[in-house]
Design a protein around this motif. Sequence first.
Motif, PDB file in Angstrom:
ATOM      1  N   ILE A 106       0.834  -1.196   0.000  1.00 15.80           N
ATOM      2  CA  ILE A 106       0.000   0.000   0.000  1.00 15.80           C
ATOM      3  C   ILE A 106       0.869   1.246   0.000  1.00 15.80           C
ATOM      4  O   ILE A 106       0.611   2.204  -0.715  1.00 15.80           O
ATOM      5  N   VAL A 107       1.942   1.237   0.804  1.00 19.88           N
ATOM      6  CA  VAL A 107       2.837   2.386   0.836  1.00 19.88           C
ATOM      7  C   VAL A 107       3.423   2.633  -0.552  1.00 19.88           C
ATOM      8  O   VAL A 107       3.440   3.749  -1.060  1.00 19.88           O
ATOM      9  N   ASN A 558      -4.590  -7.208   0.728  1.00 16.79           N
ATOM     10  CA  ASN A 558      -4.206  -5.819   0.929  1.00 16.79           C
ATOM     11  C   ASN A 558      -5.226  -5.017   1.726  1.00 16.79           C
ATOM     12  O   ASN A 558      -5.410  -3.834   1.481  1.00 16.79           O
ATOM     13  N   ALA A 559      -5.896  -5.637   2.681  1.00 13.00           N
ATOM     14  CA  ALA A 559      -6.885  -4.938   3.498  1.00 13.00           C
ATOM     15  C   ALA A 559      -6.740  -5.370   4.943  1.00 13.00           C
ATOM     16  O   ALA A 559      -6.380  -6.516   5.236  1.00 13.00           O
ATOM     17  N   ASN A 560      -7.020  -4.436   5.863  1.00  9.98           N
ATOM     18  CA  ASN A 560      -6.897  -4.707   7.283  1.00  9.98           C
ATOM     19  C   ASN A 560      -8.082  -4.144   8.048  1.00  9.98           C
ATOM     20  O   ASN A 560      -8.534  -3.019   7.789  1.00  9.98           O
ATOM     21  N   LEU A 561      -8.560  -4.925   9.003  1.00 12.66           N
ATOM     22  CA  LEU A 561      -9.529  -4.476   9.991  1.00 12.66           C
ATOM     23  C   LEU A 561      -8.766  -4.237  11.280  1.00 12.66           C
ATOM     24  O   LEU A 561      -8.003  -5.111  11.721  1.00 12.66           O
ATOM     25  N   TYR A 562      -8.908  -3.068  11.899  1.00 12.49           N
ATOM     26  CA  TYR A 562      -8.083  -2.746  13.068  1.00 12.49           C
ATOM     27  C   TYR A 562      -8.911  -2.042  14.133  1.00 12.49           C
ATOM     28  O   TYR A 562      -9.918  -1.385  13.857  1.00 12.49           O
ATOM     29  N   LEU A 606      -7.345  -1.879  -3.266  1.00 12.39           N
ATOM     30  CA  LEU A 606      -8.035  -2.851  -4.112  1.00 12.39           C
ATOM     31  C   LEU A 606      -7.468  -2.795  -5.523  1.00 12.39           C
ATOM     32  O   LEU A 606      -7.693  -1.839  -6.270  1.00 12.39           O
ATOM     33  N   ASN A 607      -6.691  -3.822  -5.867  1.00 11.30           N
ATOM     34  CA  ASN A 607      -6.180  -3.991  -7.233  1.00 11.30           C
ATOM     35  C   ASN A 607      -5.475  -2.752  -7.772  1.00 11.30           C
ATOM     36  O   ASN A 607      -5.547  -2.450  -8.962  1.00 11.30           O
ATOM     37  N   ASP A 608      -4.782  -2.042  -6.922  1.00  9.95           N
ATOM     38  CA  ASP A 608      -4.054  -0.840  -7.320  1.00  9.95           C
ATOM     39  C   ASP A 608      -4.961   0.217  -7.937  1.00  9.95           C
ATOM     40  O   ASP A 608      -4.487   1.165  -8.565  1.00  9.95           O
ATOM     41  N   VAL A 609      -6.262   0.071  -7.772  1.00  8.30           N
ATOM     42  CA  VAL A 609      -7.232   0.977  -8.376  1.00  8.30           C
ATOM     43  C   VAL A 609      -7.887   1.865  -7.328  1.00  8.30           C
ATOM     44  O   VAL A 609      -8.104   3.056  -7.552  1.00  8.30           O
ATOM     45  N   GLU A 654     -10.013   6.970  -2.703  1.00  6.58           N
ATOM     46  CA  GLU A 654      -9.568   7.533  -3.975  1.00  6.58           C
ATOM     47  C   GLU A 654      -9.521   6.412  -5.004  1.00  6.58           C
ATOM     48  O   GLU A 654      -9.039   5.312  -4.720  1.00  6.58           O
ATOM     49  N   ILE A 655     -10.024   6.689  -6.199  1.00  6.89           N
ATOM     50  CA  ILE A 655     -10.110   5.686  -7.250  1.00  6.89           C
ATOM     51  C   ILE A 655      -9.484   6.231  -8.526  1.00  6.89           C
ATOM     52  O   ILE A 655      -9.621   7.424  -8.849  1.00  6.89           O
ATOM     53  N   ASP A 656      -8.745   5.371  -9.205  1.00  6.26           N
ATOM     54  CA  ASP A 656      -8.181   5.684 -10.512  1.00  6.26           C
ATOM     55  C   ASP A 656      -9.057   5.007 -11.560  1.00  6.26           C
ATOM     56  O   ASP A 656      -8.956   3.801 -11.802  1.00  6.26           O
TER      57      ASP A 656
END
Length: 808
Positions: A106-107, A558-562, A606-609, A654-656
Amino acid sequence: MKFLILGISLFLVSILFGQETYNGVIVDQENDELPGVKIHNLNSNDKSRSSIDGQFVVKAQQFDTIEITYNSYDTLQVVAGLDWKTDQSNRVLLKYATQEIGEVMIVKKRMADFNVGFMPPIKGVRLNTGTNSIIELENLSGAKSTGNAREMYAKVPGLNIWENDGAGIQIGIGGRGLSPKRTANFNTRQNGYDISADALGYPESYYTPPIEALKSIEIIRGSAALQFGTQFGGLLNFEIQDPIKHSPFEFTTRNTVGGYGYFSTFNRVSGTHKRMFYQAYHQYKRGDGYRENSQFYQHQAYAEFGYYLNEDWTISTEFTHMNYLTQQAGGLTDLGFEEDPQQSIRDRNWFAVDWNLLALKSKYEFNKTTTFDIRAFGMISSRKTIGFLGKITQTDLGGNREMIYSDFMNGGVEARFMKKYSWLEADGKASKVRGALLVGGRFYRGETQTKQGTAAAGNKADFTFINPRDVEGSSFIYPSNNQALFAENMFFFGEKWRMNLGLRIENISTRSEGFYKEYVVHPLNYDTLAINRQRDSNSVARTVPLFGAGVSYKVGSNANLYTNFTQNYRAINFTDIRVTNPNVLVDPDIKDEYGFTSELGFRGLLNDVLIYDLSAFYIFYGDKIGLAPKPKTVKKERTNIGDAQNYGVETFAEIDWLKLGGHKRDWSLKTFVNASYINANYINSKEPNYVGNKVEYVSSYMVKSGISSSFKNWTFKVQYTFNSAQFSDASNAIEPSGDALLGEVPAYSVFDFSGKYKFKKWFQVEFGVNNITNTSYFTRRATGYPGPGILPSEGVNGYLTLQFKIGK
């Protein structure tokens, strides 16, 4: 003897001619080059690092074992002559460490595409948990020269911003319903060390590093913030750009012109030669200001010098200087603001700051799992204000002015030791539990001296007391001492679970000692009948243990619940207690503030998108300090109003859009939405009428949204900012008072436009217009300096920046 000499010679020759040179490039799973990767020949113990573009050269004999290590990546071992060949360029792939893959990816993606996102769980000698954001500034468009906070912090949820000036000289941000006043609710740092006036007794900062000099801005909230201090807001850390690593010299110049006479020039040199690295920059800015009587100038300078003693040990020193002078246009009444927000009825008010910081840093890596970091820092600075501080309904008739002069000195040492470890390893299989332990300590001492008295008449910036040895108002010294121990442990359970526990013990001692004068005035002709000089001293010592904990669960790749919980604490600001304000009194029995923060969130890529972060939070704020009516007077009193709670929801996404088809394109089209709902109200108060009221300076709804597009070398962005109405005091007065100290801060909406064009090699052009629609609005009603009264925000303003960069 001859045979012995011959044998030694043959042995040395065999070593010399047995060594071969291996070269190549180190990349990650995204095929991006990795700089600074450690390459260790375990047989000869020789060490080196990859260059800025991932290239390496290492000497080894055949069958030597080469170990390659890099933070957040799995360690790799290769055998010279078998895995590597000397007659070709070896391409080495490093894979993300299994239990850090989500955050690290993600970074990387954020840095390349989104400019904002989340930090990995381990970064250097620091653990990052809970809500955190990092703003990558290299490719971020917007008014960088003026540091327009609306644009720079647009993708961090829950931030309320006070717009103090249009030049970025000072910032005022508060998160989750906390006061934005000089960012005092954050532990504010630069490159990891303190920059505020006094971290305990006066945690406000008059210094903000130039955005043009920064690599990133880090904001950490939640349990991880206990590593840095006790503040409710968490950590705000400005990361200055690293010296360029692949060249002995690089020069960058950025020159900006804008509306209202604005001009800025930023110049930086940087380089690395063998084991030495360096950089230095200077920024100068000046302008006439949006309003009458608001001219300013500012100088900022920074120098860094470092040296690699060996491949494991780095030392460096940093020096920062900043000085500025601004004319303060003063506040306006509500009627005056409606008539003309650019007008000023104060022409004798000035503000000056001189800030000097020195830091010495050392980092030693014992091995790939153990690191020790220590830094010493110190500051010698001052601020001066002069002017007429009467209510805005009072006419400044000239004559002598009132002046406040403060000297700040502080210094400290902070040490950190991190150890990564593994448990339950068996049969060569991956460990079921891995972890990282961070322990550290801090020693800090600060001292503030403040004088308030009568100063020279006239309308110039003449900061001279008429009676410097016996000032007419007050003279105090405020020493503070702080010793702290902290420990944070992060556990990785298998592939998905992560838990952290944190503890901090603070030993705090704050004092005030000095005198103030009381004046007995005739009720009819206002002649001074008597002057009483009162000695006063106060001392408070306390030991405060604080605890924090958090849990994170990986949902998908690539997702986290915290979720996490942390205790908070904020010491009394003694400086505010003894500085006389003609509009505000101070409760002599004022106490420290305390409380806790808890949060639950879900974030990911999500999928680099699509990048997203959704969170809900609750803050308990005990003994909150604010303004309340003073019985039998018409003035307000600064006191512990009562207990408050802040809770709400923060969202960012943010979405591409052009990546949805899965094809790489020259075009990009992205939109982002940053929205928050915050309900902050008093649940207990010594003023019964305040219970249930809203906390001051909290917008219930804040929205920042934007659309950006890039094609080849062009980038364009339009951004929208909305803040709902706020109250300026705990009584929740809607109708403004005649002196404009009380009343609602109305809702406002602002549009900003920015663009950029990159030439192929050396040049870059940036341009934009802030507040396109020329909206008249304000974010603050000041009770004292630089008001009192309404402080209007800037109207429409354009700018143009030319950047030129050249390196060897």
